[in-house]
Design a protein around this motif. Structure first.
Motif, PDB file in Angstrom:
ATOM      1  N   ALA A  16       0.631  -1.461  -0.669  1.00 42.16           N
ATOM      2  CA  ALA A  16       0.083   0.054   0.518  1.00 42.16           C
ATOM      3  C   ALA A  16       0.743   1.202  -0.139  1.00 42.16           C
ATOM      4  O   ALA A  16       2.426   0.905   0.420  1.00 42.16           O
ATOM      5  N   VAL A  17       0.194   2.391  -0.142  1.00 37.91           N
ATOM      6  CA  VAL A  17       0.416   3.515   0.335  1.00 37.91           C
ATOM      7  C   VAL A  17       0.457   3.925   1.964  1.00 37.91           C
ATOM      8  O   VAL A  17      -0.156   4.065   2.248  1.00 37.91           O
ATOM      9  N   TYR A  18       1.843   4.039   2.068  1.00 37.49           N
ATOM     10  CA  TYR A  18       1.280   4.306   3.242  1.00 37.49           C
ATOM     11  C   TYR A  18       1.955   5.801   4.013  1.00 37.49           C
ATOM     12  O   TYR A  18       2.915   7.088   3.012  1.00 37.49           O
ATOM     13  N   TYR A  19       1.116   6.631   4.653  1.00 38.12           N
ATOM     14  CA  TYR A  19       0.535   7.429   4.902  1.00 38.12           C
ATOM     15  C   TYR A  19       0.756   8.688   5.854  1.00 38.12           C
ATOM     16  O   TYR A  19       0.298   7.842   7.286  1.00 38.12           O
ATOM     17  N   CYS A  20       1.527   9.909   6.660  1.00 40.29           N
ATOM     18  CA  CYS A  20       1.145  10.336   7.935  1.00 40.29           C
ATOM     19  C   CYS A  20       0.802  11.758   7.629  1.00 40.29           C
ATOM     20  O   CYS A  20       0.469  12.038   6.879  1.00 40.29           O
ATOM     21  N   TYR A  21      -0.289  11.010   8.667  1.00 37.82           N
ATOM     22  CA  TYR A  21      -1.339  12.579   8.855  1.00 37.82           C
ATOM     23  C   TYR A  21      -1.079  13.381  10.223  1.00 37.82           C
ATOM     24  O   TYR A  21      -1.049  12.653  11.560  1.00 37.82           O
ATOM     25  N   ALA A  22      -0.333  14.293  10.142  1.00 41.97           N
ATOM     26  CA  ALA A  22       0.173  15.043  11.259  1.00 41.97           C
ATOM     27  C   ALA A  22      -0.471  16.889  10.918  1.00 41.97           C
ATOM     28  O   ALA A  22      -0.263  17.345  10.190  1.00 41.97           O
ATOM     29  N   GLY A  23      -0.632  17.309  12.110  1.00 46.60           N
ATOM     30  CA  GLY A  23      -1.023  18.372  12.256  1.00 46.60           C
ATOM     31  C   GLY A  23      -2.292  19.023  11.434  1.00 46.60           C
ATOM     32  O   GLY A  23      -2.387  19.709  10.456  1.00 46.60           O
ATOM     33  N   ALA A  24      -2.828  18.262  10.925  1.00 47.24           N
ATOM     34  CA  ALA A  24      -3.997  18.452  10.230  1.00 47.24           C
ATOM     35  C   ALA A  24      -3.625  18.305   9.043  1.00 47.24           C
ATOM     36  O   ALA A  24      -4.228  19.035   7.880  1.00 47.24           O
ATOM     37  N   HIS A  25      -2.359  17.727   8.228  1.00 47.19           N
ATOM     38  CA  HIS A  25      -1.662  17.436   6.975  1.00 47.19           C
ATOM     39  C   HIS A  25      -1.731  16.545   6.861  1.00 47.19           C
ATOM     40  O   HIS A  25      -1.002  15.717   7.756  1.00 47.19           O
ATOM     41  N   TRP A  26      -1.620  15.909   5.417  1.00 44.92           N
ATOM     42  CA  TRP A  26      -1.065  14.670   5.152  1.00 44.92           C
ATOM     43  C   TRP A  26      -0.035  14.560   4.298  1.00 44.92           C
ATOM     44  O   TRP A  26       0.575  15.510   3.718  1.00 44.92           O
ATOM     45  N   GLY A  27       1.347  13.718   4.648  1.00 40.86           N
ATOM     46  CA  GLY A  27       1.835  13.624   3.978  1.00 40.86           C
ATOM     47  C   GLY A  27       2.006  12.884   2.291  1.00 40.86           C
ATOM     48  O   GLY A  27       1.032  13.084   1.527  1.00 40.86           O
ATOM     49  N   GLN A  28       2.510  12.861   1.337  1.00 37.81           N
ATOM     50  CA  GLN A  28       2.613  12.462   0.257  1.00 37.81           C
ATOM     51  C   GLN A  28       2.395  11.211   0.427  1.00 37.81           C
ATOM     52  O   GLN A  28       2.150  10.772  -1.639  1.00 37.81           O
TER      53      GLN A  28
END
Length: 111
Positions: free
Chosen positions: A91-103
């Protein structure tokens, strides 16, 4: 400007391990929580784990026997340690931090 950047993805054989990192920048204070999600082809985004600045963690039941999350609160960095990987973890693994998603970072597990 908030930036969320994941790293550490790649190709691994089934049964192997991989560690992902996520760093959030452009934030003046420690984030209360940071989280990991993933999205496999043709599927909706799936929650994996979250960690608070105080060290409280929660890992989804579906992966808790194999995945763990840790956090460096002072650096707004979060890590996802994955072991006993399966092809279905691709899968594509995403980080969610400070109400923002990484790429996102691609993880591919070969059988």
């Amino acid at each position: 400007q908030v930036q969320v950047v994941e790293s550490g993805g790649g190709l691994v054989q089934a049964g192997g391990s991989l560690a992902l990192s996520c760093a959030a920048s452009g934030i003046s204070s420690s984030l209360s929580s940071m989280a990991w999600w993933r999205q496999a082809p043709g599927k909706s985004r799936e929650f994996l784990a979250t960690a608070t600045s105080g060290g409280v963690t929660h890992v989804a039941d579906s992966v808790k026997e194999r995945f763990s999350i840790s956090r460096d609160g002072a650096k707004n960095t979060v890590y996802l340690q994955m072991s006993s990987l399966k092809p279905e973890d691709t899968a594509v693994y995403y980080c969610y931090a400070g109400a923002h998603w990484g790429q996102g970072t691609q993880v591919t597990v070969s059988s």
